[in-house]
Design a protein around this motif. Structure first.
Motif, short mmCIF file in Angstrom:
data_model
loop_
_atom_site.label_atom_id
_atom_site.label_comp_id
_atom_site.label_asym_id
_atom_site.label_seq_id
_atom_site.Cartn_x
_atom_site.Cartn_y
_atom_site.Cartn_z
N TYR A 71 -24.19 -54.43 -5.74
CA TYR A 71 -23.92 -55.68 -6.47
C TYR A 71 -24.25 -56.89 -5.60
O TYR A 71 -24.87 -57.86 -6.05
N SER A 72 -23.84 -56.83 -4.32
CA SER A 72 -24.10 -57.95 -3.40
C SER A 72 -25.60 -58.14 -3.19
O SER A 72 -26.11 -59.27 -3.21
N PHE A 73 -26.32 -57.04 -3.01
CA PHE A 73 -27.75 -57.09 -2.76
C PHE A 73 -28.51 -57.66 -3.96
O PHE A 73 -29.35 -58.55 -3.81
N THR A 74 -28.21 -57.16 -5.15
CA THR A 74 -28.93 -57.61 -6.35
C THR A 74 -28.58 -59.06 -6.71
O THR A 74 -29.41 -59.78 -7.25
N GLN A 75 -27.35 -59.47 -6.39
CA GLN A 75 -26.97 -60.85 -6.65
C GLN A 75 -27.81 -61.82 -5.81
O GLN A 75 -28.21 -62.89 -6.27
N LEU A 77 -36.60 -64.13 -12.09
CA LEU A 77 -36.29 -62.71 -12.13
C LEU A 77 -34.81 -62.54 -12.43
O LEU A 77 -33.95 -62.81 -11.59
N ASN A 78 -34.53 -62.13 -13.65
CA ASN A 78 -33.14 -61.92 -14.06
C ASN A 78 -32.77 -60.45 -13.81
O ASN A 78 -33.37 -59.54 -14.37
N ILE A 79 -31.77 -60.26 -12.95
CA ILE A 79 -31.34 -58.91 -12.59
C ILE A 79 -29.96 -58.64 -13.18
O ILE A 79 -29.02 -59.42 -12.97
N THR A 80 -29.83 -57.56 -13.92
CA THR A 80 -28.54 -57.14 -14.44
C THR A 80 -28.21 -55.78 -13.82
O THR A 80 -29.07 -54.91 -13.71
N THR A 81 -26.95 -55.63 -13.40
CA THR A 81 -26.53 -54.41 -12.71
C THR A 81 -25.24 -53.90 -13.33
O THR A 81 -24.28 -54.64 -13.47
N LEU A 82 -25.25 -52.63 -13.71
CA LEU A 82 -24.06 -52.00 -14.28
C LEU A 82 -23.91 -50.62 -13.65
O LEU A 82 -24.69 -49.70 -13.93
N LYS A 138 -42.31 -57.42 -5.16
CA LYS A 138 -43.59 -57.73 -4.52
C LYS A 138 -44.79 -57.50 -5.43
O LYS A 138 -45.74 -58.29 -5.44
N HIS A 139 -44.75 -56.41 -6.19
CA HIS A 139 -45.98 -55.96 -6.85
C HIS A 139 -45.97 -55.99 -8.38
O HIS A 139 -47.05 -55.91 -8.98
N SER A 140 -44.81 -56.09 -9.01
CA SER A 140 -44.79 -55.87 -10.47
C SER A 140 -44.91 -57.14 -11.31
O SER A 140 -45.25 -57.06 -12.48
N ALA A 141 -44.55 -58.30 -10.71
CA ALA A 141 -44.50 -59.56 -11.48
C ALA A 141 -43.50 -59.46 -12.63
O ALA A 141 -43.68 -60.06 -13.69
N ALA A 142 -42.43 -58.68 -12.44
CA ALA A 142 -41.41 -58.51 -13.47
C ALA A 142 -40.54 -59.77 -13.58
O ALA A 142 -40.32 -60.48 -12.61
N THR A 143 -40.04 -60.00 -14.79
CA THR A 143 -39.10 -61.11 -15.03
C THR A 143 -37.72 -60.59 -15.40
O THR A 143 -36.75 -61.33 -15.38
N GLU A 144 -37.65 -59.30 -15.75
CA GLU A 144 -36.37 -58.66 -16.11
C GLU A 144 -36.24 -57.35 -15.34
O GLU A 144 -37.15 -56.54 -15.31
N LEU A 145 -35.09 -57.18 -14.70
CA LEU A 145 -34.83 -55.97 -13.93
C LEU A 145 -33.39 -55.51 -14.21
O LEU A 145 -32.45 -56.30 -14.09
N ASN A 146 -33.26 -54.25 -14.60
CA ASN A 146 -31.95 -53.71 -14.93
C ASN A 146 -31.69 -52.46 -14.11
O ASN A 146 -32.54 -51.58 -14.01
N ILE A 147 -30.49 -52.39 -13.51
CA ILE A 147 -30.10 -51.24 -12.69
C ILE A 147 -28.79 -50.68 -13.22
O ILE A 147 -27.82 -51.41 -13.40
N GLN A 148 -28.78 -49.38 -13.47
CA GLN A 148 -27.57 -48.71 -13.93
C GLN A 148 -27.36 -47.41 -13.17
O GLN A 148 -28.33 -46.81 -12.69
#
Length: 271
Positions: A144-148, A156-161, A190-200
């Motif tokens: 949680y700390s790292f992704t925040q 880049l909007n990161i959501t973590t659950l 670095k490589h994806s040019a993503a704007t949304e990232l979700n981790i569960q």
């Protein structure tokens, strides 16, 4: 001359005995061959197991060496580079901007801004290398700390659950999981040019599963298997080594516009 009458040998009995003897010989040969093959297979399995154990020991030594080096670099960044940058900032604050010209004042303000940014980045790198949060508060809080810190609203909007029922009993296993996530997130940024990232994460059946989804450019499983053997794929190789060490698995998928990375770790590998 008297002719001796020799009893005739029963041909059927003779043939039966001969066949039985031959069958017994064949069976004995098959048993011996089967025993030999089984011993050969067991020997091969032993060699394979020994080779796998040796490989795991080499990977474990490499991972421990990498972690030790991370801590050393972290201590140097925090204790030496960080201290020098902070001391430089103090010296700059002793200057008097009001006595400077417009151009000098602008340069001064920009220098302070860049210096503050450098100090923050050094702290960020140092904390990531040392993973104090992980050791003190556990894997979930560290993630949680790292992704925040990585979250960049609008970019880049990161959501973590994460599954809160998981508690690691082995810090080394938790560190490997944390490093895998760090490496994967770093590659995505670095490589994806993503704007949304979700981790569960999901804890079920004695296995901990992480699912990472993003809307950028991602790898397929075939590309991952190929790139991890190339020199430029050192990060992917590190991911694979840690997966092997944890006795887990990893899968890269691309479904429409969504890229999915899923890796699963048996709790026995972490505990």
């Amino acid at each position: 001359m008297e002719i001796l009458n020799i009893p005739a040998i029963n041909i059927t009995v003779f043939v039966t005995v001969a066949i039985a003897a031959m069958l017994l010989l064949i069976i004995s040969f098959l048993i011996a061959f089967n025993t030999s093959q089984r011993k050969k297979f067991q020997y091969q399995q032993s060699l394979l197991h020994l080779k796998e154990e040796q490989q795991n020991e080499l990977i474990r030594a490499a991972v421990m060496s990498e972690e030790t080096e991370r801590h050393r670099i972290s201590d140097q960044l925090h204790g030496e580079v960080g201290a020098l940058l902070s001391a430089t900032r103090l010296y700059l604050y002793n200057l008097h901007p009001q006595k400077m010209g417009e151009n000098e004042n602008e340069i001064f303000q920009k220098s302070i801004e860049l210096l503050n940014e450098s100090i923050q980045k050094v702290r960020f790198i140092s904390h990531n290398l040392h993973s104090n949060v992980l050791r003190e508060f556990g894997l979930n809080e560290a993630i949680y700390s790292f992704t925040q810190k990585l979250n960049q609203p609008g970019k880049l909007n990161i959501t973590t659950l994460l599954d809160e029922s998981y508690e690691s009993k082995n810090p080394e296993g938790a560190i490997s999981i944390y490093r895998i996530l760090q490496e994967l997130c770093g590659n995505i940024i670095k490589h994806s040019a993503a704007t949304e990232l979700n981790i569960q994460s999901f804890l079920s059946g004695g296995r901990l599963r992480f699912v990472i989804k993003h809307n950028g450019v991602g790898l397929t499983q075939q590309e991952f298997e190929k790139l991890r053997y190339e020199k430029k794929g050192l990060g992917l190789k590190n991911i694979q080594n840690r997966i092997i060490l944890l006795k887990g698995s990893i899968l890269f998928e691309r479904i429409g516009d969504e890229n999915i990375i899923a890796f699963t770790v048996p709790l026995s590998g972490d505990e």
